[in-house]
Write a protein that holds these residues in place. Structure first.
Motif, short mmCIF file in Angstrom:
data_model
loop_
_atom_site.label_atom_id
_atom_site.label_comp_id
_atom_site.label_asym_id
_atom_site.label_seq_id
_atom_site.Cartn_x
_atom_site.Cartn_y
_atom_site.Cartn_z
N ASP A 199 0.83 -1.20 0.00
CA ASP A 199 0.00 0.00 0.00
C ASP A 199 0.87 1.26 0.00
O ASP A 199 0.49 2.30 -0.52
CB ASP A 199 -0.90 -0.02 1.24
CG ASP A 199 -2.10 0.89 1.05
OD1 ASP A 199 -2.51 1.09 -0.11
OD2 ASP A 199 -2.61 1.40 2.06
N ARG A 200 2.06 1.14 0.58
CA ARG A 200 2.96 2.29 0.67
C ARG A 200 3.87 2.41 -0.55
O ARG A 200 4.68 3.31 -0.64
CB ARG A 200 3.84 2.18 1.92
CG ARG A 200 3.11 2.32 3.23
CD ARG A 200 4.03 2.93 4.28
NE ARG A 200 5.36 2.36 4.23
CZ ARG A 200 5.84 1.50 5.13
NH1 ARG A 200 5.12 1.15 6.16
NH2 ARG A 200 7.06 1.01 5.01
N MET A 201 3.75 1.44 -1.47
CA MET A 201 4.64 1.47 -2.64
C MET A 201 3.86 1.97 -3.85
O MET A 201 2.77 1.51 -4.12
CB MET A 201 5.19 0.08 -2.93
CG MET A 201 5.83 -0.55 -1.70
SD MET A 201 6.45 -2.20 -2.03
CE MET A 201 7.99 -1.83 -2.81
N LEU A 202 4.47 2.90 -4.53
CA LEU A 202 3.78 3.52 -5.65
C LEU A 202 4.05 2.73 -6.93
O LEU A 202 5.19 2.41 -7.24
CB LEU A 202 4.31 4.94 -5.81
CG LEU A 202 3.40 5.94 -6.48
CD1 LEU A 202 2.13 6.12 -5.66
CD2 LEU A 202 4.13 7.26 -6.64
N PHE A 203 2.99 2.39 -7.68
CA PHE A 203 3.19 1.76 -8.99
C PHE A 203 3.54 2.86 -9.99
O PHE A 203 4.53 2.80 -10.70
CB PHE A 203 1.93 1.00 -9.40
CG PHE A 203 1.95 0.54 -10.84
CD1 PHE A 203 2.98 -0.24 -11.31
CD2 PHE A 203 0.93 0.90 -11.71
CE1 PHE A 203 3.01 -0.67 -12.62
CE2 PHE A 203 0.95 0.48 -13.03
CZ PHE A 203 1.99 -0.30 -13.49
N GLN A 204 2.68 3.86 -10.00
CA GLN A 204 2.93 5.04 -10.84
C GLN A 204 2.13 6.16 -10.22
O GLN A 204 1.03 5.91 -9.72
CB GLN A 204 2.49 4.75 -12.28
CG GLN A 204 3.12 5.63 -13.36
CD GLN A 204 2.41 6.97 -13.52
OE1 GLN A 204 1.28 7.13 -13.06
NE2 GLN A 204 3.07 7.92 -14.14
#
Lengths: 665, 309
Positions: free
Chosen positions: A338-343
């Protein structure tokens, strides 16, 4: 005749540069001998990371005399009216060093035949060798010290001999000589050599094996001899070791067996990729705690201890993360994404997981395992082990899913997500396709299509995966409906769907060209049916049409007949005539009715051979119709009926592709 | 057994004998010895420059709460810079391995291609990782660019990891249980509390909100400082903000300190995961902009000024 010998010594070249460089060096020397008209015999090139060595046998020791015709003044300017030479002509003769009576004439000019006497080869060679060295090209080069020159790594010595004589020249601050050096540590003192045999023999006595093929055999034989099991001698890794060493020697080492609890890919990656060691397998094919390393020097006991030390340290590092990760569940990993951005605009990796899950479900007729695999396929991005070993993303996720006791199908699907060629079932294929479709939909929907050589998000690769997946999975239909579903998953995110579909079409067209590069260009163009996006995005249909066209294109009469209906309908459409549906009643042509019947019998989607056979059978009816019937008649009702017939036939012909694009050879 | 301080002493002694001045580490937080102005700035320009120093280096993201035996967020680099790179620099380096206790005839020593790049510093170099029996012990680089400017002449930069060298020489396994600073004190005695507390600070306590603000402030200040005109007062022989003469200078070192602050703050934010992938590139660009400005001003002093009429 004399032998030319050149050894170029450098600080260690990158392994991947060595072979190309010694080959190129030989080529550069030979092309310059050609330019200088110096004859020569066989050439040979070998090398190690520290030296490129070439020899050219039977090099002529003198350059032949060469003559050249030099144009002088025009006749009018060369001679006075009385036929005596003008000042201009005398000046020309002086300049060229020729006498007046040696001149020749054509209709307009005076010509001098200039003789360039051949020089002794030893005088020509310094420039030849220096230029050849400077001409070497590398993927990446550097400057060093205060030099201006760019080269792969700093040059340290040059040995240049011609028939045993020193060929004197310099490259930057390094002057040539007849000296070489042995192994960097075991035999660093310089020695003299002035021919190939002597140099090679001296090097071997100084722990340098200059011939890469001999080093390769030594590595292969040594590895097999030393290994307690089967060493994994992958070609690329053997090759790298050949060019990382001058005096290779295989030895077997052993790491702590407790690390065998790490996933196999982690062990293999650390050994093969990071350390350039060869993993050793037991008869059952399982990784053991043995490995083969290729040393270039040192003492066996010291090197062996050091090799084990570094592997244990690396595995300890991996084990730390592996154990840390074991305190968490797949759900924990998923939650952390949830804390990691895909884009930026496309949201988090966690949000993406929901899209991948539902898309994998849609692609697999609601298979629960596919949905689950889709949901968790990127969860390992938040694990410690993947943060350390990014190249193992997916594989680690699969291992952790296995550790959690999940089904083999889910484990398999997660593990092969970056390796579509290893996908064994529809669940894995659905999951892989979902990943690529979501990525393409998101990025293309934002207008981030690749351009030129730049493809920062790997979208071309994504399109390639979809095409190859379809080819290996023949039941796959057009990707267009699935792509639309992927676009629809991005709730609340403004995507330009029409632009995305259009970009996807362009991507696919470009990929087909790259993937079937051996096919005729016009046939591939005809097979893609670019104007029909659904067909363009159906790799199996494109491939089937290409096969049919390749058969049909061998028959020019067939191509001509198939082209006519398509051309006439296209011309009519371009005049604004709208084409109706088949209406036999108003045809007013017996051969037209025959053609309609023949075309009706043509059934879609048979094998390429059958399809072409059916179209071939249609040819007499097409030709019969055109021979007897005028299409563009004044009676509009008849005209439209005839156009509608041709359109009906044209649709059948398009099953094999757009014949109008086929070039008749 | 060889102690940590003994390794450093042997390196100092060896490189001093090769003509290097033994400097001290820089007093601003940096991620590597490369960011010490003795390398960042001095690798540029035509002067010859031969130095060596120990640089305490901070990489917040590498913190492991001391649970990893060979990784910590604050560690030491031993850095050698020689400009122009001597022809025999590789041979000199190899001898240094013998000087600290390896034996180049017994150990298997390799130069494995490894080019180096720092986007934040606009720096790039070509060179190797040096392996001793498979362990990377040194990064060996011929600097090609710094701050986006070509290095001419080229310097050689040699960076050792003294902690790891020490473990290897002693056949030990952990900074925390094995490494001795000297005979009486362990590495743990001197480093453990600092390491542990910084891990907690970096990963859990540091206020990202404050750090984001401070980044902006330091960046703006670095920009203001490098653009502040200063002049040589020829009479007093000092640099001053007064327009004392036509001879201009620049506050390169203060501006670089401020840029280094930005770099360290960014590293803490990055360790916290407070910076997204796309923002990341933007922050790195901002740091590069500041470092580049300092390098550009630094190089101006070597420009041949027009002869006074």
């Amino acid at each position: 005749m004399p032998q030319l010998l050149l050894e170029l010594g450098m600080e260690e070249l990158p392994a991947s540069f060595v072979e190309r460089s010694f080959q190129q060096l030989l080529g550069e020397v030979i092309s310059r001998l050609d330019e200088e008209a110096i004859s020569y015999g066989v050439g040979e090139a070998i090398g190690t990371p520290r030296r490129l060595i070439i020899r050219v046998e039977n090099v002529s020791d003198t350059q032949p005399d060469r003559t050249a015709q030099v144009r002088g003044p025009a006749l009018k300017a060369a001679y006075a009216e009385d036929g005596s030479p003008t000042k201009a002509l005398e000046g020309f003769c002086r300049g060229q060093g020729v006498s007046l009576d040696s001149l020749s004439k054509d209709e307009t000019y005076v010509w001098a035949t200039k003789l360039t006497p051949g020089k002794p080869t030893i005088e020509v060679l310094p420039a030849v060798l220096e230029e050849a060295i400077r001409a070497l090209t590398f993927d990446k080069s550097m400057r060093w010290g205060a030099n201006r020159m760019r080269f792969a790594r700093p040059i340290r010595w040059i040995l240049a001999s011609f028939g045993g004589m020193h060929v004197p020249f310099s490259v930057e601050t390094v002057s040539s000589g007849l000296k070489s050096v042995g192994h960097r540590f075991n035999s660093p003192e310089s020695f003299e050599a002035s021919n190939w045999d002597a140099l090679v023999a001296e090097l071997r006595s100084r722990q340098v094996e200059p011939d890469p093929e001999i080093r390769r055999n030594r590595i292969l034989e040594g590895a097999q001899k030393m290994a307690t099991g089967t060493p994994e001698l992958t070609e690329a890794l053997v090759e790298e070791n050949v060019y990382l060493t001058e005096w290779p020697d295989a030895l077997e080492g052993e790491f702590k067996s407790e690390y065998l609890s790490l996933p196999e890919p982690v062990l293999v990656t650390a050994m093969a990729r990071h350390e350039r060691f060869f993993p050793v397998r037991n008869p059952a094919g399982k990784i053991t705690n043995r490995f083969i390393s290729i040393r270039n020097g040192g003492e066996v006991s010291t090197v062996s201890r050091g090799n084990a030390w570094v592997l244990n340290a690396r595995f300890n590092d991996a084990k730390f993360f592996f154990d840390e990760d074991s305190h968490f569940s797949m759900d924990d990993f998923l939650a952390r994404t949830d804390r990691m951005l895909f884009q930026e605009k496309l949201g988090s990796v966690r949000k993406r997981a929901d899209r991948l899950s539902s898309l994998a479900g849609l692609l697999s007729n609601g298979n629960e395992d596919a949905k689950r695999a889709g949901l968790y396929m990127k969860a390992d991005l938040s694990t410690g082990l993947v943060s350390e070993l990014a190249s193992l993303q997916g594989i680690i996720g699969g291992e952790y899913a296995r550790r959690a006791g999940w089904s083999d199908d889910i484990v398999h699907a997660i593990s092969v997500q970056y390796h579509p060629e290893r996908a064994e079932n529809d669940i894995a294929r659905s999951v892989i396709a979902a990943d690529q479709l979501d990525k393409l939909a998101g990025y293309l929907g934002l207008g981030l299509a690749p351009s030129g050589s730049s493809d920062p998000y790997g979208l071309r690769r994504a399109a390639t995966v979809l095409i190859e997946l379809a080819w290996n999975w023949p039941s796959t239909q057009s990707w267009l409906p699935s792509f639309r579903k992927a676009l629809a998953q991005f709730e609340g995110i403004a995507l330009d769907c029409e632009a995305a579909e259009s970009s996807l079409g362009e991507l696919f067209a470009g990929r087909y060209k790259a993937l079937v590069s051996d096919a005729r260009y016009d046939l591939l163009e005809a097979a893609m049916l670019e104007q029909d996006r659904e067909e363009l995005l159906n790799p199996n249909a494109v491939r089937a049409r290409l096969a049919a066209l390749q058969l049909g294109a061998q028959d020019p009469a067939l191509v001509q007949a198939a082209t006519r209906p398509l051309n006439i309908v296209a011309a009519a459409k371009s005049k604004g005539i709208s084409i109706g549906s088949l209406n036999e009643a108003d045809l007013d042509s017996a051969s037209g009715s025959d053609l309609a019947n023949a075309a009706r019998n043509l059934v879609a989607r048979s094998s390429p051979e059958e399809l072409i056979e059916q179209i071939r059978n249609l040819v007499p009816a097409i030709n019969g119709f055109f021979d007897t019937t005028m299409v563009m008649v004044d009676d509009l009702k008849v005209r439209d009926a005839r156009l509608a017939l041709l359109d009906f036939v044209g649709q059948k012909l398009l099953l094999a592709g757009d014949w109008t694009k086929v070039v008749i050879e | 057994m060889v102690t940590f301080q003994e390794i450093i002493r042997r390196l100092d002694e060896y490189w001093a004998a090769q003509g290097c001045a033994i400097l001290q580490g820089y007093d601003v937080e940096v991620g590597a010895g490369t960011m010490h102005p003795a390398t960042t700035l001095r690798c540029l320009g035509p002067e010859s420059w031969n130095v060596a120093y120990v640089q305490p280096s901070r990489r917040p993201a590498d913190g492991r709460y001391t649970r990893n035996p060979m990784r910590n967020q604050r560690y030491y680099q031993y850095q050698v810079v020689m400009k122009p790179s001597p022809d025999n620099i590789v041979d000199l380096y190899m001898e240094s391995l013998n000087a600290i206790g390896f034996d180049t005839k017994k150990n298997d020593i390799r130069l494995v291609e490894d080019d180096w790049e720092s986007q934040a510093a606009g720096a790039a170099g070509v060179g190797w990782e040096v392996w001793v029996d498979g362990t990377e012990v040194t990064q060996f680089t011929f600097f090609q660019q710094m701050g986006g400017y070509d290095c001419d002449p080229v310097c050689a930069e040699i960076t050792y990891g003294p902690e790891r060298l020490c473990l290897m020489l002693n056949n030990q396994n952990s900074f925390w249980t094995d490494l001795q600073w000297n005979e009486a004190m362990s590495y743990k005695d001197t480093e453990y509390d600092l390491e542990m507390q910084h891990n907690v600070y970096n990963f859990e306590v540091a206020s990202t909100e404050m750090l984001l603000q401070v980044f902006d402030l330091y960046e703006a200040e670095s920009k203001r400082v490098i653009e502040t005109p200063v002049f040589w007062d020829e009479e007093l022989d000092i640099l001053t903000t007064r327009e004392a003469s036509e001879k201009k200078g620049a506050l390169v070192y203060p501006a670089l300190d401020l840029a280094l602050k930005c770099s360290h703050i960014f590293n803490i934010l990055d360790a916290r995961g407070a910076i997204s992938v796309t923002e990341r590139a933007a922050y790195i660009n901002r740091i590069r902009g500041r470092i580049r400005a300092c390098c550009g001003k630094y190089l101006e002093k070597f420009k041949v000024s027009a002869p006074a009429s």
